[in-house]
Design a protein around this motif. Structure first.
Motif, PDB file in Angstrom:
ATOM      1  N   SER C   8       0.820  -1.215   0.000  1.00 52.71           N
ATOM      2  CA  SER C   8       0.000   0.000   0.000  1.00 52.71           C
ATOM      3  C   SER C   8       0.850   1.258   0.000  1.00 52.71           C
ATOM      4  N   ASN C   9       2.105   1.130   0.352  1.00 50.82           N
ATOM      5  CA  ASN C   9       3.032   2.266   0.304  1.00 50.82           C
ATOM      6  C   ASN C   9       4.059   1.987  -0.787  1.00 50.82           C
ATOM      7  N   SER C  77       6.788  -3.036   5.931  1.00 53.93           N
ATOM      8  CA  SER C  77       6.793  -2.884   4.463  1.00 53.93           C
ATOM      9  C   SER C  77       5.391  -2.956   3.872  1.00 53.93           C
ATOM     10  N   LEU C  78       4.457  -3.538   4.619  1.00 55.89           N
ATOM     11  CA  LEU C  78       3.091  -3.697   4.112  1.00 55.89           C
ATOM     12  C   LEU C  78       2.140  -2.619   4.619  1.00 55.89           C
ATOM     13  N   MET C  79       2.641  -1.730   5.434  1.00 53.84           N
ATOM     14  CA  MET C  79       1.760  -0.723   6.041  1.00 53.84           C
ATOM     15  C   MET C  79       1.702   0.523   5.175  1.00 53.84           C
ATOM     16  N   PRO C  80       0.585   1.262   5.279  1.00 55.62           N
ATOM     17  CA  PRO C  80       0.449   2.472   4.475  1.00 55.62           C
ATOM     18  C   PRO C  80       1.421   3.555   4.936  1.00 55.62           C
ATOM     19  N   ALA C  81       1.710   4.480   4.047  1.00 58.19           N
ATOM     20  CA  ALA C  81       2.578   5.599   4.382  1.00 58.19           C
ATOM     21  C   ALA C  81       2.014   6.326   5.594  1.00 58.19           C
ATOM     22  N   GLY C  82       2.887   6.682   6.514  1.00 59.95           N
ATOM     23  CA  GLY C  82       2.463   7.422   7.691  1.00 59.95           C
ATOM     24  C   GLY C  82       2.155   6.556   8.891  1.00 59.95           C
ATOM     25  N   MET C 144       3.420  -7.865  15.759  1.00 55.78           N
ATOM     26  CA  MET C 144       3.625  -6.428  15.616  1.00 55.78           C
ATOM     27  C   MET C 144       2.266  -5.730  15.612  1.00 55.78           C
ATOM     28  N   MET C 145       2.239  -4.490  16.044  1.00 59.65           N
ATOM     29  CA  MET C 145       1.006  -3.719  16.028  1.00 59.65           C
ATOM     30  C   MET C 145       1.202  -2.422  15.261  1.00 59.65           C
ATOM     31  N   ARG C 146       0.238  -2.123  14.401  1.00 56.42           N
ATOM     32  CA  ARG C 146       0.205  -0.832  13.738  1.00 56.42           C
ATOM     33  C   ARG C 146      -0.417   0.181  14.683  1.00 56.42           C
ATOM     34  N   VAL C 147       0.268   1.294  14.842  1.00 55.56           N
ATOM     35  CA  VAL C 147      -0.259   2.334  15.723  1.00 55.56           C
ATOM     36  C   VAL C 147      -0.362   3.640  14.952  1.00 55.56           C
ATOM     37  N   GLU C 148      -1.282   4.473  15.388  1.00 53.00           N
ATOM     38  CA  GLU C 148      -1.413   5.785  14.761  1.00 53.00           C
ATOM     39  C   GLU C 148      -0.281   6.658  15.258  1.00 53.00           C
TER      40      GLU C 148
END
Lengths: 151, 151, 151, 151
Positions: C8-9, C77-82, C144-148
């Motif tokens: 996505s990025n 690597s799979l997470m959106p930009a930001g 792993m956790m995606r955080v804002e």
């Protein structure tokens, strides 16, 4: 146990017991909740031949099952009404022979966040001695996730 | 699966199946060995309401139980006749909903030493679709110990 | 490695390398990214006396550090930009002596969800000569956790 | 902490400190033993930019390293003179931000057997001021193995 945790669901005990009642596996294993407080849950399971591993001890899978449920309901007790909970992962060390007559899994919350809750669970042999000591036979460390209920 | 492992017990398959037959919990869960090769063991378990967690999926404890047995028998297949085996520890990640109709746990040895054996087990949903894909719903990493039989 | 993952990025490689460059510990350990693809990250670390345990092998903590970063950047690597990422938990088995000259940690994503990503990382000894085989010396399973990002 | 453990090496403290002194990684991380008792070891590590992850917190790998060493030396304190010790596996949950100025890892033995020792380690933030609480920022559960020294 005096709890430092803030309860957001005043009916947490009933909510936990109702959810536990829907866990078919706990019924199959003969497990029951013997204590539920905020951030704390105790589950007991009496020995039966249908719970054994090859040497006649409790099977590590049965130990893991009640330890996981004890951790899950310790975590669930702190969640708001309507929330749902899933196990993310658990890790279990078997440290002493898990002998009859009864195992007791004591799950407690170590950290609760918006999404994740981390627990430790100690599993003890209980019952008339010998072997009825309070020494842990298994130790779990685990992570639970709060999920939104399906619409 | 072609195995790189050296077998020291030529009757390993019978030895494994006999030991599995003494695991009361596997019978209780309706689990059965569907493949056993050197360093590799596959166990399947069909869904039943008595295996569920609160949402009707397979309970994480039931998943852990067959994954632990699959790892244990993968390890046990490489041990000499007369040896005994115990689980030291296991760690399970639940990564997708564990839905009916059937789960398959594939345990494989990653490293075998004189005393300890380390395994990885992948648990898959199998069966007629939808959801009958080959995507893992749980991943285990675990340690087994060879012990001398009690005299 | 051909990846089945959707990116996505589009600038994931630069994003990963920039983040890695801010990890002071990786610089301290002399670790570097040698491959980054969607859901896949490889980190190498050459031996130095400052990375040792008491017998002169790589310290389990140094092994865990590069395995954790390899898993984290495979997930990132799979997470959106930001997006930002944190390690929830990891579990490491040391299965063979971690000898010089070089270790290579290969992290790969096993499951990516909206919030959590689960990875497996294999750590290998690499290099010329005795012991320079492709046999894993350590195995990790982690979350792993995606955080804002903080505002 | 009063210990229930029996010491078999009367010089355990010197033995532990000498072994710790040979761990190059502990020197690299700026870690030091601040307490060693039978079955109990405390290691502290002051923040430095070279210990960071991408947001400036302590890297999970540095946390794991001191937690692993604290567990290992807690276990080693109970072993006879001449024994050697290796980490079999460890599992770490990161439960709060690991912020400066200092982390303290408290390792304690939960069970010691002839070959294996199981430990739990709690890692705390310490120091003056905001965040200088005694709340754990990481929890480890781990297994150590006693090995015979190489001839």
């Amino acid at each position: 146990m005096t709890s430092e945790f803030k309860v957001s669901n005043p009916d947490y005990a009933e909510t936990v017991r109702a959810s536990f009642g829907r866990q078919g596996l706990m019924h199959t294993l003969g497990a029951r909740i013997v204590a539920i407080e905020p951030g704390w849950c105790v589950i007991e399971m009496a020995y039966a031949p249908g719970l054994s591993q090859q040497h006649g001890y409790f099977h590590a899978g049965a130990i893991g099952a009640i330890a996981d449920s004890a951790a899950g309901y310790a975590a669930y007790s702190l969640m708001p009404a309507g929330a749902e909970i899933l196990t993310v992962e658990y890790k279990l060390n078997l440290i002493r022979p898990a002998l009859p007559p009864t195992l007791r899994a004591e799950g407690r919350v170590m950290r609760t966040g918006k999404t994740l809750t981390v627990c430790r669970t100690d599993v003890y042999r209980v019952g008339p001695a010998p072997g009825g000591s309070a020494e842990a036979c298994a130790l779990m460390q685990s992570t639970m996730m709060r999920v939104e209920p399906a619409a």
